[in-house]
Design a protein around this motif. Structure first.
Motif, short mmCIF file in Angstrom:
data_model
loop_
_atom_site.label_atom_id
_atom_site.label_comp_id
_atom_site.label_asym_id
_atom_site.label_seq_id
_atom_site.Cartn_x
_atom_site.Cartn_y
_atom_site.Cartn_z
N ASP A 82 -5.68 -1.20 -14.42
CA ASP A 82 -4.37 -0.76 -13.54
C ASP A 82 -3.91 -1.78 -12.46
O ASP A 82 -4.85 -2.35 -12.05
CB ASP A 82 -4.77 0.74 -13.01
CG ASP A 82 -3.63 1.11 -12.06
OD1 ASP A 82 -2.58 1.20 -12.73
OD2 ASP A 82 -4.09 1.31 -10.86
N ASP A 83 -2.46 -1.82 -12.54
CA ASP A 83 -2.21 -2.77 -11.74
C ASP A 83 -2.00 -2.06 -10.21
O ASP A 83 -0.78 -1.68 -9.64
CB ASP A 83 -0.62 -3.12 -12.08
CG ASP A 83 -0.17 -4.41 -11.27
OD1 ASP A 83 -0.73 -4.58 -10.31
OD2 ASP A 83 0.95 -4.95 -11.45
N SER A 84 -3.04 -2.05 -9.45
CA SER A 84 -3.03 -1.31 -8.34
C SER A 84 -2.14 -1.97 -7.09
O SER A 84 -1.70 -1.31 -6.31
CB SER A 84 -4.84 -1.12 -7.67
OG SER A 84 -5.15 -2.18 -7.68
N ALA B 151 0.50 -3.73 -7.13
CA ALA B 151 2.01 -3.59 -7.48
C ALA B 151 2.28 -2.09 -7.01
O ALA B 151 3.27 -1.96 -6.24
CB ALA B 151 2.36 -3.46 -9.01
N ARG B 152 1.64 -1.18 -6.83
CA ARG B 152 1.72 0.15 -6.42
C ARG B 152 1.47 0.06 -4.72
O ARG B 152 2.13 0.68 -4.08
CB ARG B 152 0.77 1.09 -6.97
CG ARG B 152 1.26 1.91 -8.09
CD ARG B 152 0.48 2.96 -8.48
NE ARG B 152 -0.81 2.62 -9.27
CZ ARG B 152 -2.07 2.81 -8.75
NH1 ARG B 152 -1.98 3.37 -7.53
NH2 ARG B 152 -2.96 2.31 -9.39
N ALA B 153 0.28 -0.72 -4.44
CA ALA B 153 0.20 -0.76 -2.97
C ALA B 153 1.18 -1.58 -2.28
O ALA B 153 1.72 -1.16 -1.07
CB ALA B 153 -1.23 -1.48 -2.75
N PRO C 235 4.82 -2.30 -3.16
CA PRO C 235 6.09 -2.05 -4.20
C PRO C 235 7.03 -3.25 -3.71
O PRO C 235 7.42 -3.60 -2.53
CB PRO C 235 6.61 -0.77 -3.75
CG PRO C 235 5.86 -0.51 -2.52
CD PRO C 235 4.70 -1.20 -2.21
N SER D 17 12.80 -1.41 -7.66
CA SER D 17 13.47 -1.51 -8.81
C SER D 17 14.85 -1.83 -9.15
O SER D 17 15.53 -1.82 -8.19
CB SER D 17 13.23 -0.05 -9.79
OG SER D 17 14.09 1.01 -9.19
N HIS E 206 5.49 -8.76 0.42
CA HIS E 206 4.67 -7.94 -0.49
C HIS E 206 4.13 -8.72 -1.68
O HIS E 206 3.14 -8.54 -2.11
CB HIS E 206 5.52 -6.83 -1.26
CG HIS E 206 5.59 -5.63 -0.08
ND1 HIS E 206 6.23 -4.35 -0.41
CD2 HIS E 206 5.29 -5.59 1.12
CE1 HIS E 206 6.05 -3.52 0.64
NE2 HIS E 206 5.70 -4.22 1.53
N ARG F 160 -0.08 -8.80 -2.14
CA ARG F 160 -0.88 -8.73 -3.32
C ARG F 160 -1.91 -9.92 -3.52
O ARG F 160 -3.03 -9.62 -4.20
CB ARG F 160 0.21 -8.72 -4.39
CG ARG F 160 1.04 -7.47 -4.28
CD ARG F 160 2.28 -7.69 -5.47
NE ARG F 160 3.14 -6.49 -5.63
CZ ARG F 160 4.07 -6.41 -6.69
NH1 ARG F 160 3.95 -7.14 -7.67
NH2 ARG F 160 4.89 -5.22 -6.43
N GLU G 120 9.23 -8.26 -11.55
CA GLU G 120 8.71 -7.09 -11.69
C GLU G 120 8.90 -6.26 -13.03
O GLU G 120 7.90 -5.72 -13.65
CB GLU G 120 9.14 -6.22 -10.55
CG GLU G 120 8.14 -4.95 -10.26
CD GLU G 120 6.98 -5.61 -9.31
OE1 GLU G 120 6.70 -6.74 -9.24
OE2 GLU G 120 6.02 -4.52 -9.02
#
Lengths: 405, 457
Positions: free
Chosen positions: B36-38, B40-42, B44, B47, B93, B97, B134
């Motif tokens: 899981d791409d954690s 990218a969630r942490a 953002p 979009s 961000h 990452r 992204e």
């Protein structure tokens, strides 16, 4: 005087021609260059549309090929060609014989019309028989290799990027205006120590330390010349701190010292769409750059030649988005008191479809390297043999005109 | 030669860190790519939906202004301010990452492929650049290359950057209608050319100007609406079939599927395999990579139909991938790996404001020669060490290293510890000595980060 102007002037003083007078100079700064003339080479990245900059209004096919781009009045040149209005600030130089052009010119690059390959070939100065990936040195560097007595500051590559044109075995300086490096004596010793084991890194770091020391020294001396004041006024009047002005300013100051050759690049020429609004911006930068160099060089302008070259020209026909696409034959601009301006050089091939390269591009009738070779022959007294064998291997420059007074 | 944890962290990640152990094995690194791409969630990025909303907002604002809304100008200024702040946040961000990822291979691969598909934004499209990464790059780093190619080449950001939105088939109904009205809008070859020259076959590849032209005609019709995204307008497409690299596409009503089919085939072209294999080896291993390594990557690409996960695995498991460090870090890698070595956390970095971001990251990176999101052209940043190893580039790196303490909230480590955590066995005796001999903590840290050993990856 505004606060901003004060800051500018302080910066000007910091890199000024007072370098030679500063008491803390490194020996490098006292070196004598082999000649007194100055050469500045500008690379116009993105492929300048020569047909719009110097417009062949005397050609009967221009208007049909360029219904919107050819509209509007250019400034008079020789009756056949007119000059793009955005170069108006340079127009007075034409009458004085200090501005000229070579039209329908190109490197040997053909067909794929890639900016990157085209620029690599332009800077390498070779024919297309050399594989592009293998171009490790540039023609200005090979020229320096052919001359004895070249010092590290004889030639400057200015700006953040490495110029392939100046890369190679001969020493050249490379600097981006505004860079500072302040180290305590102990930190400097330790930096030198850890770099000693890595020769490639070491050369670059020692040069950085030398250059920043020189600049700091001249900043401490901080005397100002008339040229500095004139340049400061010009920079205030134009768009401020833009990179092209900083590079031109730095070039002028170095050239007033021991530096003889300076090169940098200007971008913004890739006018695929809405060229009528995009091209003037790039031309304004070019005009400001040349004007700043002229003012900054003062009396040295009479000994100076500026060559502005681009990787290739653009399509004869306007495209569907009121722009032009990648082409072949293009334009070289030359300026400076040492050059024979007031003339558009080159044999005009005509714009009728049958006369075009690939039925789409201006047919090149002379190699742009031949003009550069003639300029160097005149400015530096280099022999035709050196030029057509070492600097531009395999170049036939026999048809190119003399460019230097 | 085989797997070495320190080399793995430095060559295939953003370096060693006091907060993360070095990678355990090539298998573990590849496995982490599937997880899981954690990150990218942490941290953002946002979009394209937000971008479309922006375009809508700006166009509404313009209408309101024309209708005499006196507040429109102020609202626009506010929007611009927000746009700039968001743009800086996206950079923070992106780096955050890379600071928090236990092994940062996913981040490195994302940057590599983002550079392969370089785009540039300006004004309203400035915030689209990282959203493009992204959408089109990040989810596809282990997918078949054709997936990434299609996603990137048909993305609104790419269409804008390489003028595809301006291209109309010269024989299309729209061109005909325009001609009647005296307007001339026609084919634009820019995107088609870069697809062949940069994205797939490479400039040495077996394609001609005719292929460029045919691909451009095939792609005509692909355009975008700034409130919805990419769409295909058959009326702008070129009627008739097009032949690209010897294969025929289209022929009936022009449609997006024809473009996809051509991109699928171009992705599998042998020259594409060779071009990408070499480019990966050059980026990760050496400016002059071992031919056996390039060949192994090319072979795996060909065998797996361009599966990038498999190619990445081939890269990590090849003995020639574990030689001495031979590349110089690009400025983004240098700044990011220095922050990682100093133990800066993702949330610390994300908390900086725009001014601090400019001072600590954006301006210094620019002076080092790599202005964020501003490469010279669609060929992205140069790979060769000579390009980065310039006096002024090094001067700015040294200056940055000497003032690393200006990162808000950072406690500078003891240089004697830093040299261990940042470089391990890669440090060398002189650097171990220099780290001890510095006059102050800040200078010691500066010398470690400015050292040639730390510039390599």
């Amino acid at each position: 005087m505004s606060k901003l102007l004060m800051t500018r002037r302080r910066f000007l003083a910091s890199t000024g021609c007072s370098v030679a007078a500063a008491p803390l100079m490194t020996p490098m700064a006292f070196a004598q260059a082999p000649w007194d003339t100055r050469l500045i080479v500008l690379i116009l990245r993105g492929a300048m549309d020569g047909l719009d900059v110097v417009r062949p209004v005397g050609d009967p096919h221009l208007a049909a090929a360029r219904p919107t781009l050819a509209a509007g009045d250019g400034l008079p040149l020789d009756g056949f060609f007119t000059l793009h209005p955005a170069l108006a600030p340079l127009h007075p130089l034409w009458a004085k014989g200090e501005l000229g052009f070579a039209h329908a010119t190109s490197t040997p690059y053909r067909d794929k019309r890639s900016h990157f390959d085209g620029q690599d070939l332009l800077e390498a100065g070779t024919g297309f028989d050399v594989k592009t990936g293998a171009l490790r040195d540039g023609w200005l560097n090979r020229m320096l290799q052919a001359v004895p007595g070249i010092e590290a500051d004889t030639a400057y590559a200015i700006g953040r990027e490495d110029l392939l044109m100046l890369a190679g075995g001969a020493p050249v300086a490379n600097w981006s205006p505004g860079t500072r490096l302040e180290l305590s004596p102990q930190a400097r010793r330790l930096i030198e120590l850890v770099y000693e084991e890595h020769p490639i890194y070491q050369a670059a770091v020692l040069e950085a330390l030398d250059l920043t020391e020189q600049i700091a020294a001249s900043e401490a001396a901080a005397t100002e010349s008339d040229e500095d004041e004139d340049m400061a006024a010009m920079m205030e009047a134009s768009s401020g701190n833009a990179a092209h002005l900083q590079m031109a300013e730095f070039a002028a100051q170095r050239l007033r010292g021991d530096t003889r050759i300076a090169a940098f690049s200007l971008s913004g020429w890739d006018t695929h769409g809405n060229q009528a609004s995009g091209l003037p911006k790039a031309l304004k930068q070019l005009a400001e750059t040349i004007e700043l160099l002229r003012v900054g060089l003062g009396p040295l302008w009479g000994k100076t030649g500026i060559l502005a070259m681009t990787e290739f020209g653009r399509t004869v026909r306007e495209n569907g988005s009121r722009g032009t696409d990648h082409g072949t034959g293009g334009l070289m601009l030359m300026a400076g008191g040492a050059l024979r301006g007031g003339k558009v050089y080159g044999r005009w091939p005509g714009l009728e479809e049958a006369a075009l390269y690939d039925r789409r591009d201006l047919m090149p009738t002379e190699d742009v390297r031949a003009y550069a070779a003639r300029a160097m022959e005149g400015l530096f007294g280099l022999s035709g043999t050196v030029l057509s064998e070492s600097v531009f291997p395999g170049l036939d420059m026999s048809q190119a005109p003399r460019l230097v007074l | 030669m085989s797997f070495i944890p320190e080399i793995a962290a430095i060559r295939f990640g953003y370096g060693l860190s006091p907060r993360h152990p070095a990678p355990a094995s090539p298998e573990a690194m590849v496995e982490a790519l599937q997880a899981d791409d954690s990150m990218a969630r942490a941290f953002p990025i946002g979009s394209m939906a937000e971008t479309y909303a922006d375009f809508q907002y700006l166009s509404d604002l313009k209408k309101a202004e024309l209708d005499g809304d006196k507040t429109a100008k102020r609202k626009y200024r506010n929007w611009r301010g927000q746009n700039r702040r968001d743009h800086a946040r996206m950079l923070r961000h992106t780096i955050a990452r890379a600071l928090d990822a236990p092994d940062a291979l996913r981040e490195r691969l994302t940057r590599f492929w983002a550079d392969h598909f370089t785009v540039r934004g300006k004004g309203v499209s400035q915030r689209m650049v990282q959203r493009f990464v992204e959408d089109a790059i990040r989810p596809n780093i282990t997918a078949p290359f054709s997936e990434m190619l299609k996603a990137a080449v048909t993305h609104p950001m790419m269409l804008i950057y390489l003028d595809q939105d301006k291209s109309i088939g010269p024989g299309s109904p729209v061109a005909e209608r325009n001609a009647k009205k005296g307007r001339r809008r026609g084919l634009n070859e820019n995107l088609a050319r870069e697809v062949l020259e940069l994205h797939t076959l490479g400039v040495g590849g077996a394609y001609s100007q005719a292929d460029v032209r045919q691909l451009a005609e095939l792609m005509a019709g692909m355009t975008l609406n700034l409130r919805e995204g990419v769409r295909f307008e058959p009326k702008r497409g070129e009627p008739g079939a097009e032949e690209v690299l010897g294969q025929s596409y289209g022929g009936r009503e022009p449609k997006l599927e024809d473009i996809h089919a051509a991109l699928d085939a171009i992705a599998l072209h042998p020259d594409t395999a060779a071009h990408l294999a070499r480019k990966l080896a050059v980026h990760f291993v050496s400016d002059t990579p071992p031919p056996a390594l390039v060949e192994a990557l090319r072979l795996r690409y060909t065998e797996t139909g361009g599966n990038l996960g498999a190619v990445t695995e081939a890269l990590l498991s090849h003995p020639e991938a574990w030689g001495p460090l031979a590349k110089i870090k690009q400025p983004f890698d240098f700044v990011t790996s220095a922050l990682r070595a100093l133990g800066v956390t993702g949330s610390q970095l994300a908390a900086l404001d725009r001014k601090a971001t400019l001072r600590i990251i954006i301006r210094p990176m620019g002076l080092m020669g790599q202005e964020w999101e501003r490469p010279n052209g669609p060929d992205g940043w140069p790979e060769d060490g000579e390009h980065w190893l310039t006096p002024q580039g090094l001067a700015v790196r040294i200056n940055w290293a000497m003032s690393a303490g200006r990162v808000d909230g950072l406690d500078l480590p003891d240089p004697r510890d830093l040299v261990e955590t940042a470089l391990g066995s890669q440090a060398g005796e002189r650097l171990l000595f220099a780290a001890k001999a510095a006059e102050s903590r800040a200078e010691g840290v500066g010398i470690v980060l400015a050292s040639p050993a730390f510039q390599r990856r």
